[in-house]
Design an enzyme around this catalytic site. Structure first.
Site, mmCIF file in Angstrom:
data_model
loop_
_atom_site.group_PDB
_atom_site.id
_atom_site.type_symbol
_atom_site.label_atom_id
_atom_site.label_comp_id
_atom_site.label_asym_id
_atom_site.label_seq_id
_atom_site.Cartn_x
_atom_site.Cartn_y
_atom_site.Cartn_z
ATOM 1 N N HIS A 47 0.441 -1.087 0.215
ATOM 2 C CA HIS A 47 0.250 -0.125 -0.222
ATOM 3 C C HIS A 47 0.257 1.441 0.112
ATOM 4 C CE1 HIS A 47 -2.562 2.636 2.323
ATOM 5 N NE2 HIS A 47 -3.223 3.218 0.967
ATOM 6 N N GLU A 50 2.586 1.735 -3.617
ATOM 7 C CA GLU A 50 0.919 2.826 -4.483
ATOM 8 C C GLU A 50 1.157 3.944 -3.845
ATOM 9 O OE1 GLU A 50 -3.324 4.506 -3.508
ATOM 10 O OE2 GLU A 50 -2.739 1.708 -3.292
ATOM 11 N N HIS A 51 1.260 4.424 -2.923
ATOM 12 C CA HIS A 51 0.988 6.121 -2.732
ATOM 13 C C HIS A 51 2.348 6.585 -2.725
ATOM 14 C CE1 HIS A 51 -1.852 6.735 0.704
ATOM 15 N NE2 HIS A 51 -2.116 5.998 0.046
ATOM 16 N N GLU A 127 -3.914 7.696 7.707
ATOM 17 C CA GLU A 127 -5.160 7.021 6.889
ATOM 18 C C GLU A 127 -5.446 5.702 7.775
ATOM 19 O OE1 GLU A 127 -6.319 4.173 2.760
ATOM 20 O OE2 GLU A 127 -3.876 5.406 3.068
#
Length: 418
Positions: A47, A50-51, A127
């Site tokens: 993840h 991906e950022h 997040e």
């Protein structure tokens, strides 16, 4: 036209679906890498990667990436799952080349600047904090960890704060080089596209993919059990689920029909019994989480604390009853819902693009819509009843967050389902 597929020399598979009557295209790269391809010590790295892919390359700054796609009216985004990471764009037909160039650039030439990494690590921690503060989100992570204990499939996609805090630039580059190779990636495009032109663009743009050979993921092994967290909330957020069916299970489509029949809409059994007749929950719905070698099926409900005493026995009774009396009429209605959603999705370039890419990763071919419809049409009430008997007699997995004191014991729930 039927989708066309070409495999490049580096193993990257290119699949396209030309759609007449549109002026746009959706194009993206789907990578067979996600949370289940992570070790516990780097949980959350897929993840975070991906950022970071959007935070600058050797040719483009983070600002330039955003400006170039938006200057042509396009849209660029990404998501991470347990088995897939996707990067995708929607653009006008004349800007497909730009979209492919940007996607290739961020997936091969990201610089992972240390300053950007520190900033984005902080964003991801925010997040995670937001999810932890949202009980109807975090309860699904807790359910996943109970269903697949102490294994990659049970870990949260976002990762845990303590692991994300120490993910380094070296860890990111190692993960990318180990998992983002041609054979693990699909370039998909749907809309006003020409297959040969997309193949030529991809061959030129993706010349620098690493020769990655990721290890096979740890097989999913369902566990079951419970997680309870007492919080001073107005509602109890509850997920009750079971081992389900994976993508390659012969009962895959029957599982979709069973889930829809139980809690897939306003006419479903659980919505009618729990919300409409008894008023025990505002939100109640079923879900399926299929994976390559495993799966889950479950029910989410948000209810007042005291109402859990009545809701859970009703829920268990409905799960047991469907194995005995699921009717042809209910199956026909559920099947119609699934088919309508599928066929309506064909009007979206993004949905068609994603469907092709996911099928290529799971089945190594784009599955024709007619084949999916035919498989759904073979599901009858007897098949659904047999699958319910198979799935709902297992030890359940339970996750609950909120005022849990009125929630029946795990053993009591299990006995009702036995």
């Amino acid at each position: 036209m039927r989708p066309a597929v070409t495999t490049l020399d580096n193993g990257l598979r290119v699949v396209t679906d030309r759609i007449e009557g549109v002026e746009s295209a959706s194009v993206g790269v789907w990578v067979g890498a996600g949370t289940r391809y992570e070790g516990a010590e780097v949980n959350g790295i897929a993840h975070l990667l991906e950022h970071m892919a959007f935070k600058g390359t050797a040719r483009r700054s983070a600002e330039a990436i955003a400006e170039q796609i938006e200057s042509v009216g396009g849209h660029l985004n990404a998501y991470t799952g347990h088995e897939i990471t996707a990067y995708y764009a929607r653009v006008l037909k004349e800007d497909v080349a730009l979209a492919i160039d940007i996607l290739a650039d961020i997936l091969q030439h990201s610089v992972f600047d240390e300053t950007e990494l520190a900033r984005e690590r902080a964003v991801v921690l925010q997040e995670i904090g937001q999810v932890l503060d949202t009980p109807d989100d975090i309860v699904f992570d807790r359910f996943q960890s109970v269903a697949f204990p102490e294994q990659p499939l049970g870990r949260p996609v976002l990762g845990a704060p303590e692991t994300v805090e120490r993910l380094s630039r070296r860890a990111l580059t190692d993960y990318l080089n180990g998992h983002y190779g041609g054979p693990s990636m699909i370039l998909a495009a749907a809309g006003k596209v020409e297959h040969d032109a997309v193949v030529a663009l991809a061959a030129e743009a993706f010349r620098d993919l690493p020769p990655a050979h990721p290890d096979r993921p740890v097989p999913g092994a369902y566990g079951g059990g419970e997680f309870r967290e007492d919080r001073p909330l107005e509602q109890l957020h509850l997920v009750l689920g079971f081992e389900g069916v994976g993508f390659h299970d012969d009962a895959f489509h029957a599982g979709s029909v069973l889930s829809t029949l139980l809690g897939g809409g306003m006419s479903s059994r659980l919505f009618q019994e729990i919300r409409e007749r008894r008023g025990l929950a505002y939100s109640v719905h079923t879900f399926t989480n299929p994976y390559a070698d495993a799966g889950l099926i479950g029910v989410y409900a948000g209810t007042g604390g005291r109402d859990a005493e009545e809701l859970v026995p009703v829920l268990c009774a409905e799960l047991a009853r469907v194995a005995d009396d699921a009717s042809d009429e209910e199956v026909d209605r559920a099947r119609a819902q699934i088919k309508a959603n599928l066929l309506m999705g064909l009007e979206s370039t993004a949905a068609r693009c994603e469907r092709m890419a996911q099928h290529m990763l799971v089945y190594n071919r784009p599955v024709p819509v007619a084949e999916t419809v035919a498989s759904l049409d073979r599901v009858d009430a007897a098949t659904v009843r047999a699958l319910a008997e198979r799935l709902f007699r297992q030890p359940p997995a339970l996750a609950a967050i909120g005022p849990t004191r009125h929630l029946p014991s795990y053993d009591g729930i299990a006995r009702r389902l036995a």
